[in-house]
Design a protein around this motif. Sequence first.
Motif, mmCIF file in Angstrom:
data_model
loop_
_atom_site.group_PDB
_atom_site.id
_atom_site.type_symbol
_atom_site.label_atom_id
_atom_site.label_comp_id
_atom_site.label_asym_id
_atom_site.label_seq_id
_atom_site.Cartn_x
_atom_site.Cartn_y
_atom_site.Cartn_z
ATOM 1 N N PHE A 179 0.932 -1.277 0.011
ATOM 2 C CA PHE A 179 -0.147 -0.008 -0.074
ATOM 3 C C PHE A 179 0.904 1.285 0.047
ATOM 4 C CE2 PHE A 179 -2.936 3.106 1.984
ATOM 5 C CZ PHE A 179 -3.950 3.018 1.233
ATOM 6 N N GLY A 180 0.866 2.130 -0.819
ATOM 7 C CA GLY A 180 1.685 3.168 -1.062
ATOM 8 C C GLY A 180 0.723 4.378 -0.803
ATOM 9 N N ILE A 181 1.282 5.282 0.177
ATOM 10 C CA ILE A 181 0.512 6.390 0.565
ATOM 11 C C ILE A 181 1.538 7.638 0.057
ATOM 12 C CG2 ILE A 181 -0.395 7.993 2.456
ATOM 13 C CD1 ILE A 181 -0.583 5.418 4.044
ATOM 14 N N ILE A 182 0.640 8.823 -0.313
ATOM 15 C CA ILE A 182 1.468 10.067 -0.672
ATOM 16 C C ILE A 182 0.659 11.106 0.368
ATOM 17 C CG2 ILE A 182 2.109 11.828 -2.255
ATOM 18 C CD1 ILE A 182 1.852 10.194 -4.420
ATOM 19 N N MET A 183 1.440 11.435 1.410
ATOM 20 C CA MET A 183 0.805 12.441 2.426
ATOM 21 C C MET A 183 1.563 13.754 2.151
ATOM 22 S SD MET A 183 0.487 10.021 5.668
ATOM 23 C CE MET A 183 -0.042 11.049 6.644
ATOM 24 N N GLY A 184 1.197 14.629 1.200
ATOM 25 C CA GLY A 184 1.754 15.919 0.872
ATOM 26 C C GLY A 184 0.461 17.009 1.182
ATOM 27 N N THR A 185 0.542 17.615 0.066
ATOM 28 C CA THR A 185 -0.384 18.825 0.060
ATOM 29 C C THR A 185 -1.836 18.317 -0.035
ATOM 30 O OG1 THR A 185 0.951 20.101 -1.341
ATOM 31 C CG2 THR A 185 -1.206 20.821 -1.355
ATOM 32 N N GLY A 186 -1.932 17.174 -0.635
ATOM 33 C CA GLY A 186 -3.227 16.208 -0.431
ATOM 34 C C GLY A 186 -2.686 14.953 -0.108
ATOM 35 N N VAL A 187 -3.891 14.055 -0.101
ATOM 36 C CA VAL A 187 -3.434 12.652 0.361
ATOM 37 C C VAL A 187 -4.135 11.696 -0.617
ATOM 38 C CG1 VAL A 187 -3.926 10.557 1.877
ATOM 39 C CG2 VAL A 187 -3.363 13.013 2.838
ATOM 40 N N GLY A 188 -2.836 10.901 -1.103
ATOM 41 C CA GLY A 188 -3.583 9.963 -2.502
ATOM 42 C C GLY A 188 -2.836 8.516 -1.870
ATOM 43 N N SER A 189 -3.376 7.521 -2.483
ATOM 44 C CA SER A 189 -2.745 6.197 -2.129
ATOM 45 C C SER A 189 -3.068 5.099 -3.351
ATOM 46 C CB SER A 189 -3.198 5.887 -1.006
ATOM 47 O OG SER A 189 -4.671 5.960 -0.743
ATOM 48 N N GLY A 190 -2.456 4.177 -3.344
ATOM 49 C CA GLY A 190 -2.595 3.135 -4.288
ATOM 50 C C GLY A 190 -2.177 1.800 -3.639
ATOM 51 N N ILE A 191 -2.849 0.617 -4.186
ATOM 52 C CA ILE A 191 -2.478 -0.765 -3.689
ATOM 53 C C ILE A 191 -1.959 -1.615 -5.083
ATOM 54 C CG2 ILE A 191 -3.792 -2.695 -3.096
ATOM 55 C CD1 ILE A 191 -6.211 -0.791 -2.367
ATOM 56 N N VAL A 192 -0.967 -2.231 -4.848
ATOM 57 C CA VAL A 192 -0.295 -3.353 -5.570
ATOM 58 C C VAL A 192 -0.343 -4.762 -5.249
ATOM 59 C CG1 VAL A 192 1.894 -3.712 -6.635
ATOM 60 C CG2 VAL A 192 1.328 -1.495 -6.387
ATOM 61 N N VAL A 193 -0.884 -5.613 -5.899
ATOM 62 C CA VAL A 193 -1.165 -6.826 -5.349
ATOM 63 C C VAL A 193 -0.161 -7.851 -6.352
ATOM 64 C CG1 VAL A 193 -2.668 -8.670 -5.009
ATOM 65 C CG2 VAL A 193 -3.264 -6.376 -4.381
ATOM 66 N N ASN A 194 0.830 -8.609 -5.864
ATOM 67 C CA ASN A 194 1.492 -9.172 -6.601
ATOM 68 C C ASN A 194 2.291 -8.529 -7.970
ATOM 69 O OD1 ASN A 194 1.147 -11.526 -5.181
ATOM 70 N ND2 ASN A 194 -0.862 -12.168 -6.001
ATOM 71 N N GLY A 195 2.550 -7.445 -7.787
ATOM 72 C CA GLY A 195 3.182 -6.592 -8.717
ATOM 73 C C GLY A 195 2.307 -5.880 -9.503
#
Length: 301
Positions: free
Chosen positions: A136-152
């Motif tokens: 699980f990748g989170i970008i917590m900066g000016t806003g907040v975004g995130s993404g999910i990677v499963v088995n590449g």
Amino acid sequence: MSNFYWGIDLGGTKIECAVMQYADDHCVLRKRLPTEGEQGYQHVLGQIKKLIDQCAEEVGEYPKSVGFGTPGTLDPATGNMKNCNSTHLNGQPLDKDLQALLGCPVKLANDANCFALAEATLGIAKQIKPDAEVVFGIIMGTGVGSGIVVNGKVLNGCHGIAGEWGHNVLEANGAPCYCGKQGCVETVLSGKGLERYYREHSDSNLSLPSIVSMASQGDKFAKQTIDRMHSYFGLAVASIINVIDPDVIVVGGGVGNIDSLYSEGRDAILPHLFNPTLNTVLAKPALGDSAGVFGAAMLVK
């Protein structure tokens, strides 16, 4: 057969291209042009074509396919872009237009998904837990975004919004969010949200790094701001772990640079966790500003 795979990071101010070598994932070329979005959608398409042509000339090969990291999402139902802060993209069939323009297949993903994919396959998750199934990748900066990677692979979801953790309501009756709700994760845990909270309670306007520094010096309101951040971070991240149980959570963005997130913030997760122990690794990213464009390229590898 092609020697390279290609990625484009389509940002609000710049468009960046990376040409990556299949053999070892080495980046052989990175090049940027200004987006110039104020000149409209067709102009931005022209800038992308110009950048691709320049890079193709330098590496001696035109791409067979290109991955794109975008500031919004391609809606599976309509085939058009949505939720883009670069508003000239909203409502446009970007993938179809790019394929027609470039004469090759393209694949699009949200920029936070590209961040997560890069850190899962080339960055910190690969370094510390190469057998990780879910990242699980989170970008917590000016806003907040995130993404999910499963088995590449990036998880996109039925509506194309998988990983939109930043727009779950975290604080009932909290600050209004641009999405139309109140108290979203983004309003509470973004850099702007933390700065706003400090300003409202102290009557002082400080940057987030200054607030962190003042907290370490015992400033009452700065400490209150950071303690609240830890508490809400724990609550918000626990909900993610309870649902998708990631091996690694990568925390990028300016807020992700706050060291105490990985100690006090991590401790704040456990009271809300279904599991009695916390084995998920919280880590800072390894790729810096390369993650977005590298992740875009990985979409078509």
